[in-house]
Design a protein around this motif. Structure first.
Motif, PDB file in Angstrom:
ATOM      1  N   GLY A   9       0.959  -1.145  -0.084  1.00  0.00           N
ATOM      2  CA  GLY A   9      -0.082   0.101  -0.097  1.00  0.00           C
ATOM      3  C   GLY A   9       0.883   1.267  -0.006  1.00  0.00           C
ATOM      4  N   TRP A  10       0.315   2.120   0.596  1.00  0.00           N
ATOM      5  CA  TRP A  10       0.990   3.586   0.778  1.00  0.00           C
ATOM      6  C   TRP A  10       0.653   4.233   2.076  1.00  0.00           C
ATOM      7  CZ3 TRP A  10      -0.987   8.408   2.056  1.00  0.00           C
ATOM      8  CH2 TRP A  10      -0.104   9.454   1.749  1.00  0.00           C
ATOM      9  N   ASN A  11       1.833   4.721   2.567  1.00  0.00           N
ATOM     10  CA  ASN A  11       1.606   5.703   3.993  1.00  0.00           C
ATOM     11  C   ASN A  11       1.923   7.032   3.850  1.00  0.00           C
ATOM     12  OD1 ASN A  11       2.949   6.707   6.502  1.00  0.00           O
ATOM     13  ND2 ASN A  11       1.880   4.624   7.387  1.00  0.00           N
ATOM     14  N   SER A  12       1.544   7.913   4.615  1.00  0.00           N
ATOM     15  CA  SER A  12       1.678   9.233   4.477  1.00  0.00           C
ATOM     16  C   SER A  12       2.877   9.743   5.100  1.00  0.00           C
ATOM     17  CB  SER A  12       0.416  10.070   5.006  1.00  0.00           C
ATOM     18  OG  SER A  12       0.330   9.617   6.283  1.00  0.00           O
ATOM     19  N   TRP A  13       3.511   9.230   6.030  1.00  0.00           N
ATOM     20  CA  TRP A  13       4.490   9.617   6.848  1.00  0.00           C
ATOM     21  C   TRP A  13       5.914  10.143   5.999  1.00  0.00           C
ATOM     22  CZ3 TRP A  13       4.667  11.910  11.076  1.00  0.00           C
ATOM     23  CH2 TRP A  13       5.763  12.145  11.888  1.00  0.00           C
ATOM     24  N   ASN A  14       6.404   9.267   5.078  1.00  0.00           N
ATOM     25  CA  ASN A  14       7.404   9.603   4.730  1.00  0.00           C
ATOM     26  C   ASN A  14       7.781  11.024   3.895  1.00  0.00           C
ATOM     27  OD1 ASN A  14       8.810   7.362   5.748  1.00  0.00           O
ATOM     28  ND2 ASN A  14       9.139   6.284   3.870  1.00  0.00           N
ATOM     29  N   THR A  15       6.572  11.205   3.306  1.00  0.00           N
ATOM     30  CA  THR A  15       6.451  12.521   2.385  1.00  0.00           C
ATOM     31  C   THR A  15       5.804  13.613   3.132  1.00  0.00           C
ATOM     32  OG1 THR A  15       6.375  11.313   0.275  1.00  0.00           O
ATOM     33  CG2 THR A  15       5.591  13.417   0.230  1.00  0.00           C
ATOM     34  N   PHE A  16       4.659  13.121   3.742  1.00  0.00           N
ATOM     35  CA  PHE A  16       3.803  14.459   4.240  1.00  0.00           C
ATOM     36  C   PHE A  16       4.087  14.808   5.876  1.00  0.00           C
ATOM     37  CE2 PHE A  16       2.136  12.818   0.442  1.00  0.00           C
ATOM     38  CZ  PHE A  16       1.893  14.096  -0.322  1.00  0.00           C
ATOM     39  N   GLY A  17       4.285  13.767   6.630  1.00  0.00           N
ATOM     40  CA  GLY A  17       4.461  14.060   8.001  1.00  0.00           C
ATOM     41  C   GLY A  17       3.361  14.593   8.589  1.00  0.00           C
ATOM     42  N   ASN A  19       1.830  17.381   7.634  1.00  0.00           N
ATOM     43  CA  ASN A  19       1.031  17.924   6.704  1.00  0.00           C
ATOM     44  C   ASN A  19       0.214  17.035   5.897  1.00  0.00           C
ATOM     45  OD1 ASN A  19       2.265  20.503   7.269  1.00  0.00           O
ATOM     46  ND2 ASN A  19       4.063  19.686   6.165  1.00  0.00           N
ATOM     47  N   ILE A  20      -0.669  16.331   6.562  1.00  0.00           N
ATOM     48  CA  ILE A  20      -1.433  15.399   5.946  1.00  0.00           C
ATOM     49  C   ILE A  20      -2.964  15.838   6.116  1.00  0.00           C
ATOM     50  CG2 ILE A  20      -1.877  14.077   8.054  1.00  0.00           C
ATOM     51  CD1 ILE A  20      -1.779  12.446   4.782  1.00  0.00           C
ATOM     52  N   ASN A  21      -3.956  15.616   4.774  1.00  0.00           N
ATOM     53  CA  ASN A  21      -5.101  16.101   4.808  1.00  0.00           C
ATOM     54  C   ASN A  21      -6.099  15.212   3.950  1.00  0.00           C
ATOM     55  OD1 ASN A  21      -5.105  17.114   2.020  1.00  0.00           O
ATOM     56  ND2 ASN A  21      -3.433  18.565   3.038  1.00  0.00           N
ATOM     57  N   GLU A  22      -7.255  15.521   3.833  1.00  0.00           N
ATOM     58  CA  GLU A  22      -7.928  14.574   3.196  1.00  0.00           C
ATOM     59  C   GLU A  22      -7.795  14.650   1.656  1.00  0.00           C
ATOM     60  OE1 GLU A  22     -11.893  15.685   4.218  1.00  0.00           O
ATOM     61  OE2 GLU A  22     -12.366  16.793   2.805  1.00  0.00           O
ATOM     62  N   GLN A  23      -7.400  15.693   1.212  1.00  0.00           N
ATOM     63  CA  GLN A  23      -7.159  15.872  -0.303  1.00  0.00           C
ATOM     64  C   GLN A  23      -5.817  15.219  -0.813  1.00  0.00           C
ATOM     65  OE1 GLN A  23      -9.442  17.549  -2.162  1.00  0.00           O
ATOM     66  NE2 GLN A  23      -8.218  16.721  -3.824  1.00  0.00           N
ATOM     67  N   TYR A  44      -3.679  -0.631   0.253  1.00  0.00           N
ATOM     68  CA  TYR A  44      -3.617   0.095   1.444  1.00  0.00           C
ATOM     69  C   TYR A  44      -3.192   1.397   1.414  1.00  0.00           C
ATOM     70  CZ  TYR A  44      -4.993  -4.387   3.889  1.00  0.00           C
ATOM     71  OH  TYR A  44      -5.650  -5.480   4.239  1.00  0.00           O
ATOM     72  N   VAL A  45      -4.314   2.379   1.719  1.00  0.00           N
ATOM     73  CA  VAL A  45      -3.900   3.953   1.614  1.00  0.00           C
ATOM     74  C   VAL A  45      -4.152   4.229   3.088  1.00  0.00           C
ATOM     75  CG1 VAL A  45      -4.633   6.101   0.793  1.00  0.00           C
ATOM     76  CG2 VAL A  45      -5.146   4.021  -0.480  1.00  0.00           C
ATOM     77  N   VAL A  46      -2.824   4.433   3.751  1.00  0.00           N
ATOM     78  CA  VAL A  46      -2.660   4.724   5.187  1.00  0.00           C
ATOM     79  C   VAL A  46      -2.369   5.986   5.776  1.00  0.00           C
ATOM     80  CG1 VAL A  46      -1.623   3.805   7.289  1.00  0.00           C
ATOM     81  CG2 VAL A  46      -2.172   2.230   5.588  1.00  0.00           C
ATOM     82  N   ILE A  47      -3.126   6.660   6.555  1.00  0.00           N
ATOM     83  CA  ILE A  47      -2.783   8.106   7.133  1.00  0.00           C
ATOM     84  C   ILE A  47      -1.988   7.652   8.423  1.00  0.00           C
ATOM     85  CG2 ILE A  47      -3.648  10.118   8.307  1.00  0.00           C
ATOM     86  CD1 ILE A  47      -6.297   9.544   6.861  1.00  0.00           C
ATOM     87  N   ASP A  48      -0.756   8.153   8.560  1.00  0.00           N
ATOM     88  CA  ASP A  48      -0.015   8.067   9.605  1.00  0.00           C
ATOM     89  C   ASP A  48      -0.410   9.040  10.839  1.00  0.00           C
ATOM     90  OD1 ASP A  48       2.758   7.864  11.152  1.00  0.00           O
ATOM     91  OD2 ASP A  48       2.892   6.337   9.604  1.00  0.00           O
ATOM     92  N   ARG A  61     -13.718  10.030  22.926  1.00  0.00           N
ATOM     93  CA  ARG A  61     -13.215   9.492  21.699  1.00  0.00           C
ATOM     94  C   ARG A  61     -12.244  10.430  21.074  1.00  0.00           C
ATOM     95  NH1 ARG A  61     -16.945   5.462  18.512  1.00  0.00           N
ATOM     96  NH2 ARG A  61     -18.499   5.021  20.140  1.00  0.00           N
ATOM     97  N   ILE A  62     -11.573   9.781  20.011  1.00  0.00           N
ATOM     98  CA  ILE A  62     -10.359  10.534  19.055  1.00  0.00           C
ATOM     99  C   ILE A  62     -11.154  11.469  18.120  1.00  0.00           C
ATOM    100  CG2 ILE A  62      -8.318  10.858  17.900  1.00  0.00           C
ATOM    101  CD1 ILE A  62      -7.500   8.236  19.096  1.00  0.00           C
ATOM    102  N   VAL A  63     -10.849  12.579  17.949  1.00  0.00           N
ATOM    103  CA  VAL A  63     -11.759  13.563  16.868  1.00  0.00           C
ATOM    104  C   VAL A  63     -10.670  13.945  15.840  1.00  0.00           C
ATOM    105  CG1 VAL A  63     -13.124  15.468  16.634  1.00  0.00           C
ATOM    106  CG2 VAL A  63     -12.990  14.375  18.741  1.00  0.00           C
ATOM    107  N   PRO A  64     -10.999  13.453  14.580  1.00  0.00           N
ATOM    108  CA  PRO A  64     -10.174  13.958  13.373  1.00  0.00           C
ATOM    109  C   PRO A  64     -10.131  15.558  13.281  1.00  0.00           C
ATOM    110  CG  PRO A  64     -12.040  12.589  12.631  1.00  0.00           C
ATOM    111  CD  PRO A  64     -12.299  12.721  13.990  1.00  0.00           C
ATOM    112  N   ASP A  65      -8.995  16.090  13.119  1.00  0.00           N
ATOM    113  CA  ASP A  65      -8.622  17.345  12.993  1.00  0.00           C
ATOM    114  C   ASP A  65      -9.819  18.015  11.757  1.00  0.00           C
ATOM    115  OD1 ASP A  65      -7.995  20.042  12.426  1.00  0.00           O
ATOM    116  OD2 ASP A  65      -5.882  19.420  12.791  1.00  0.00           O
ATOM    117  N   PRO A  66     -10.643  18.928  12.140  1.00  0.00           N
ATOM    118  CA  PRO A  66     -11.560  19.231  11.135  1.00  0.00           C
ATOM    119  C   PRO A  66     -10.961  20.239   9.992  1.00  0.00           C
ATOM    120  CG  PRO A  66     -11.992  20.397  13.039  1.00  0.00           C
ATOM    121  CD  PRO A  66     -11.067  19.433  13.550  1.00  0.00           C
TER     122      PRO A  66
END
Ligand code: GAL
Length: 372
Positions: A9-17, A19-23, A44-48, A61-66
């Motif tokens: 799959g793919w994971n966001s960490w290595n590139t975006f750290g 600076n991750i968002n839904e787009q 798998y598309v994984v948000i780190d 509950r944990i809340v996603p950053d709006p």
């Protein structure tokens, strides 16, 4: 049953750290499909780390950053699923994640339910801010059970960087893959040292639970969250070849909207992926160590891979006596190999094989035993 072969799959960490968002996640899911990565098995598309608010809500509950995820995680999971892909998220066995967001310690069953409600298919589970008296086996086992109790099939990806001899107990805690080293960065030394540190531990890797030698840096070219000078195309190929040969999970870490053609083709290289996803799932044996190591791997259909690496800064030679694989000349058997990159056939060779290998490069042969 999950993870019968190394997950991809793919994971966001290595590139975006952070600076991750839904787009980014949507664009990545689109790119995985449009660029043919889904067709070869990336799933798998994984948000780190860094996706939530700093505090839980009143219900615990944990809340996603709006700001980062205005549509919410359920909508994002639906989008990823609509592309025929699977959706992954991240939490931590300690009280906070490594970047300081809420961790799942003591909230494991609540968080697993939340993830299941959102449609999560994969959970990466880190190890920062763990109370000293709480041990790894208990914490991973607890989340392993919480995920199962959630009612959704969720792949459990442990990340404790190899501490506490993780390979000895993590399979029993329900994990499907487990990080075994510190974090990779975008450099030749980093991937080489990470891979070689695990040679003695690859035998723990197999169907249901794989040694994860970290997210890929293929094609990052010195940019992104784990930048450290970058690698040449030759080095990225050597990196990917090691990950495939070692049957590590293959989680792309680059920015798929910017990846160049050469590295995209590398990630889709059918011959390397076939080594990684081989049905026999046997770890390679190292038949020569040092800075020009040689590996030998049993494959399905009575085939074998013989892989030469040159980690030195000079072009050099790889030499193998077939005796060191157990094959004597008197047996009457030799190998008939094909170079997996060039397709070139070697003809039948008896007794030994020698090949030139450029600095930082590798040569990988695939073939069968042949009787004289
Ligand atoms: C580290 C982990 C990385 C990344 C980071 C997020 O512990 O090894 O892969 O997840 O935390 O903060």
């Amino acid at each position: 049953m999950l993870a019968q072969r190394p997950p991809m799959g793919w994971n966001s960490w290595n590139t975006f750290g952070e600076n991750i968002n839904e787009q980014v996640v949507r664009d990545t899911a689109d790119a995985i499909v449009a660029k043919g990565l889904k067709d070869v098995g990336y799933e798998y598309v994984v948000i780190d780390d860094c996706w939530s608010l700093r505090q839980r809500n009143e219900e615990g509950r944990i809340v996603p950053d709006p700001k980062k995820f205005p549509s919410g995680m359920k909508a994002l999971a639906d989008y990823v699923h609509s592309k025929g892909l699977k959706f992954g998220m991240y939490s931590c066995a300690g009280t906070r994640t490594c970047a300081g967001y809420p961790g799942s310690f003591d909230y494991e069953f609540i968080d697993a339910c939340t993830f299941a409600e959102w449609g999560v298919d994969f959970l990466k589970y880190d190890f920062c801010y763990k109370p000293a008296l709480a041990n790894g086996p208990i914490l991973y086992n607890r989340m392993g059970m919480a995920l199962k109790a959630s009612g959704r099939e969720i792949l459990f990806s442990a990340c404790n960087w190899g501490s506490d001899s993780v390979e000895k107990w993590i399979r029993s805690a329900g994990a499907h893959m487990y990080r075994s080293t510190g974090d990779i960065n975008d450099s030749f030394d980093s991937f080489k040292n990470i891979a070689m540190s695990q040679v003695d531990k690859l035998a723990y890797s197999g169907p249901g639970c794989y040694n994860d030698i970290d997210m890929l840096i293929v094609g990052m070219r010195g940019k992104g969250n784990v930048a450290n000078g970058g690698c040449t195309d030759t080095e990225y190929r050597t990196h990917f070849a090691l990950w495939c040969l070692f049957q590590s999970p293959l989680m792309i870490g680059g920015d798929l909207s910017k990846i160049d053609e050469t590295n995209l083709e590398l990630l889709k290289n059918k011959e390397l992926l076939a080594l990684n996803q081989d049905a026999e799932t046997r770890n390679p044996m190292m038949v020569r160590g040092g800075d020009r190591p040689i590996f030998f791997k049993h494959l399905e259909n009575n085939e074998y891979a013989l892989a030469f690496f040159n980690f030195t800064d000079r072009d050099g030679w790889g030499d193998i006596e077939y005796y060191d694989l157990g094959l004597t000349v008197a047996s009457g058997y030799g190998f008939k190999f094909r170079d997996i990159f060039s397709g070139e056939e070697t003809g039948v060779t008896f007794g030994h094989f020698s090949t030139g290998i450029k600095a930082h490069d590798c040569r990988i042969l695939r073939g069968t035993l042949v009787k004289k």
